[in-house]
Design a protein around this motif. Structure first.
Motif, PDB file in Angstrom:
ATOM      1  N   VAL A  28       0.845  -1.197   0.000  1.00  0.00           N
ATOM      2  CA  VAL A  28       0.000   0.000   0.000  1.00  0.00           C
ATOM      3  C   VAL A  28       0.882   1.250   0.000  1.00  0.00           C
ATOM      4  O   VAL A  28       1.988   1.273   0.525  1.00  0.00           O
ATOM      5  CB  VAL A  28      -0.935   0.024   1.224  1.00  0.00           C
ATOM      6  CG1 VAL A  28      -1.921  -1.136   1.167  1.00  0.00           C
ATOM      7  CG2 VAL A  28      -0.151  -0.027   2.524  1.00  0.00           C
ATOM      8  N   GLY A  29       0.362   2.284  -0.617  1.00  0.00           N
ATOM      9  CA  GLY A  29       1.022   3.595  -0.679  1.00  0.00           C
ATOM     10  C   GLY A  29       0.039   4.580  -1.290  1.00  0.00           C
ATOM     11  O   GLY A  29      -1.079   4.212  -1.665  1.00  0.00           O
ATOM     12  N   ARG A  30       0.423   5.832  -1.388  1.00  0.00           N
ATOM     13  CA  ARG A  30      -0.506   6.806  -1.978  1.00  0.00           C
ATOM     14  C   ARG A  30       0.275   7.886  -2.714  1.00  0.00           C
ATOM     15  O   ARG A  30       1.432   8.187  -2.372  1.00  0.00           O
ATOM     16  CB  ARG A  30      -1.394   7.440  -0.921  1.00  0.00           C
ATOM     17  CG  ARG A  30      -0.676   8.242   0.147  1.00  0.00           C
ATOM     18  CD  ARG A  30      -1.674   8.965   1.051  1.00  0.00           C
ATOM     19  NE  ARG A  30      -1.020   9.783   2.065  1.00  0.00           N
ATOM     20  CZ  ARG A  30      -0.707   9.359   3.274  1.00  0.00           C
ATOM     21  NH1 ARG A  30      -0.963   8.094   3.616  1.00  0.00           N
ATOM     22  NH2 ARG A  30      -0.134  10.175   4.141  1.00  0.00           N
ATOM     23  N   ASP A  31      -0.387   8.445  -3.728  1.00  0.00           N
ATOM     24  CA  ASP A  31       0.200   9.563  -4.470  1.00  0.00           C
ATOM     25  C   ASP A  31       0.347  10.765  -3.538  1.00  0.00           C
ATOM     26  O   ASP A  31      -0.402  10.921  -2.561  1.00  0.00           O
ATOM     27  CB  ASP A  31      -0.673   9.944  -5.665  1.00  0.00           C
ATOM     28  CG  ASP A  31      -0.783   8.810  -6.684  1.00  0.00           C
ATOM     29  OD1 ASP A  31       0.076   7.915  -6.659  1.00  0.00           O
ATOM     30  OD2 ASP A  31      -1.741   8.830  -7.485  1.00  0.00           O
ATOM     31  N   VAL A  32       1.292  11.620  -3.858  1.00  0.00           N
ATOM     32  CA  VAL A  32       1.573  12.746  -2.986  1.00  0.00           C
ATOM     33  C   VAL A  32       1.886  13.992  -3.810  1.00  0.00           C
ATOM     34  O   VAL A  32       2.478  13.906  -4.892  1.00  0.00           O
ATOM     35  CB  VAL A  32       2.743  12.418  -2.036  1.00  0.00           C
ATOM     36  CG1 VAL A  32       4.015  12.138  -2.813  1.00  0.00           C
ATOM     37  CG2 VAL A  32       2.970  13.536  -1.039  1.00  0.00           C
ATOM     38  N   CYS A  44       5.179   3.705   1.692  1.00  0.00           N
ATOM     39  CA  CYS A  44       5.047   2.402   1.046  1.00  0.00           C
ATOM     40  C   CYS A  44       5.322   1.303   2.081  1.00  0.00           C
ATOM     41  O   CYS A  44       6.369   1.297   2.727  1.00  0.00           O
ATOM     42  CB  CYS A  44       6.046   2.286  -0.117  1.00  0.00           C
ATOM     43  SG  CYS A  44       5.903   0.759  -1.065  1.00  0.00           S
ATOM     44  N   SER A 102       9.147   3.222   3.505  1.00  0.00           N
ATOM     45  CA  SER A 102       8.912   4.642   3.191  1.00  0.00           C
ATOM     46  C   SER A 102      10.218   5.442   3.130  1.00  0.00           C
ATOM     47  O   SER A 102      11.172   5.180   3.870  1.00  0.00           O
ATOM     48  CB  SER A 102       7.991   5.259   4.239  1.00  0.00           C
ATOM     49  OG  SER A 102       6.735   4.595   4.245  1.00  0.00           O
ATOM     50  N   LYS A 130       4.317  -1.441  -5.641  1.00  0.00           N
ATOM     51  CA  LYS A 130       3.277  -0.413  -5.688  1.00  0.00           C
ATOM     52  C   LYS A 130       3.847   0.812  -6.401  1.00  0.00           C
ATOM     53  O   LYS A 130       4.981   1.233  -6.151  1.00  0.00           O
ATOM     54  CB  LYS A 130       2.844  -0.039  -4.263  1.00  0.00           C
ATOM     55  CG  LYS A 130       1.860   1.109  -4.167  1.00  0.00           C
ATOM     56  CD  LYS A 130       0.501   0.735  -4.728  1.00  0.00           C
ATOM     57  CE  LYS A 130      -0.502   1.869  -4.581  1.00  0.00           C
ATOM     58  NZ  LYS A 130      -1.825   1.514  -5.135  1.00  0.00           N
ATOM     59  N   ILE A 132       3.671   4.835  -7.153  1.00  0.00           N
ATOM     60  CA  ILE A 132       3.250   6.089  -6.508  1.00  0.00           C
ATOM     61  C   ILE A 132       3.628   7.250  -7.421  1.00  0.00           C
ATOM     62  O   ILE A 132       4.738   7.279  -7.977  1.00  0.00           O
ATOM     63  CB  ILE A 132       3.941   6.253  -5.135  1.00  0.00           C
ATOM     64  CG1 ILE A 132       3.544   5.112  -4.202  1.00  0.00           C
ATOM     65  CG2 ILE A 132       3.627   7.612  -4.521  1.00  0.00           C
ATOM     66  CD1 ILE A 132       4.358   5.079  -2.928  1.00  0.00           C
TER      67      ILE A 132
END
Length: 386
Positions: A28-32, A44, A102, A130, A132
């Motif tokens: 899991v991770g997310r755009d920033v 991440c 991360s 993942k 990102i």
């Protein structure tokens, strides 16, 4: 039969549980989005697995590195290794035990914008990854400039407000209320190769005296920063108008006119030069230090700025100087004439007889005659000079 059926049910259940705990790991991770110049965090980590992590690696494809390339590898014992430069900007903020890979990236620029792929090497098991996206936001550089409109009857750009190099594009608007004249705005956008946009907006109107010194505001709106309000006082420029020369209480002469910007004042003498010891010019004022007839003449005051010039003239006729002497001689002459007349009257009337007195009268007459011949000529010459 029941015994075998129970075994099958138990096996299926075990597989289901095993698949739930260790058979379906995910990352899991997310755009920033990060403001240019600041520090960004790329989150991440892997979840839903009991497998061990043997290595964490990152790849990237950015503006500065347009091809997929290795970026970072992290090992349990050796720790962080940055590939292809930039190691001083990268920091591992995750933890192997927590299966967290991360990163922290400082001093972010537009060249860092792009796709980052985080990958976990699991044992036993396959590699999980993942993708990102790092978006770099650039605040605009805002400015407001005076276009130096000159007094006239045609529409011109009064001022220009610019939001330069922003990402995403900024919006520029004007607040001017109910000002005299029909003010309008005109905007356009300029795209740059690095993905930023410059927005330019002009305030347009007819430059009139009513608009001079009126306050307006330019408002720059951007997702990268708070709204910026830039106040501006409209300036209408014009050349010098009619020039008036006025005498001041201290005896100097000022050259007065209306102009913007303030004009330069230059004094000259049209019919010659003036003696520096007798005349001074200070702060645009002409002052005579003496009252001498040699200063008589025509003086010009010129007021000028970058938009034009205007002049006024002063004629100086100084009656001081010899006038006091003239009046003194004239009074002396009158006195002598009066005395001579009295003596002559006394003599002709017979009231004064005797040789000594006659001789005295002749002496006085001689003095009076001499004075009468010389003094009038001096007075006429002085009068002509005045």
């Amino acid at each position: 039969m029941c015994f075998y059926r129970n075994i099958i049910i138990f096996a299926v259940g075990f597989l289901i549980i095993l698949g739930t705990t260790v058979g379906a790991p995910s990352v899991v991770g997310r755009d920033v989005s990060v403001i240019q110049g600041e520090t960004g965090v790329l989150l991440c980590n892997v979840i839903d697995t009991n497998y061990n992590v043997s290595q964490i690696s990152w790849e990237r494809r950015t503006r500065g590195q347009p091809q997929d390339s290795e970026f970072v590898t992290i090992m349990p014992k050796s720790g962080l290794k940055v590939i292809n430069g930039g190691g001083d900007r990268v920091k591992f903020i995750g933890n192997f035990d927590d299966k967290n890979g991360s990163l922290e990236l400082s001093g972010i620029t537009l060249m860092d914008e792009g796709i980052y792929t985080c990958a976990f090497s699991l044992f036993p098991g396959a590699t999980q990854q993942k993708t990102i996206f790092l978006n770099v936001v650039v605040p605009p550089v805002s400015s407001l400039v005076d276009n130096h409109p000159v007094l006239g009857d045609k529409e011109v750009s009064l001022a220009t407000c610019t939001a330069a190099g922003s990402k995403p594009p900024a919006t520029v608007s004007w607040l001017f209320g109910n000002l005299p004249g029909n003010l309008t705005t005109f905007s356009n956008a300029i795209e740059h190769q690095n993905g930023t946009v410059t927005t330019v907006s002009s305030l347009v109107g007819v430059p009139s005296r009513e608009l001079d010194q009126q306050l307006v505001q330019c408002v720059v709106t951007s997702k990268a920063t708070k709204d910026q309000t830039l106040p501006f006082t409209i300036q209408i420029y014009f050349p010098p108008s009619e020039v008036n020369i006025n005498e001041q209480p201290d005896g100097s002469f000022s050259c007065d006119t209306a102009a913007k910007p303030m004009p330069e004042i230059v004094w000259t003498r049209i019919d010659g030069s003036w003696p520096e010891s007798s005349v001074t010019v200070k702060d645009g004022r002409l002052k005579f230090l003496t009252m001498d007839a040699s200063l008589n003449g025509l003086y010009q005051c010129e007021a000028s700025n970058e938009y034009g010039s205007k002049y006024g003239r002063l004629y100086v006729h100084n009656k001081a100087g010899h006038c006091t002497v003239c009046w003194t001689l004239f009074g002396l002459l009158i006195s002598i004439i009066v005395v001579a007349g009295v003596i002559r009257f006394l003599c002709t009337s017979g009231k004064l007889n005797g040789i000594p007195l006659l001789r005295h009268w002749q002496a006085v007459k001689t003095i009076a005659s001499t004075t009468t011949k010389e003094v009038p000529a001096g007075i006429e010459a002085e009068s002509a000079s005045l």
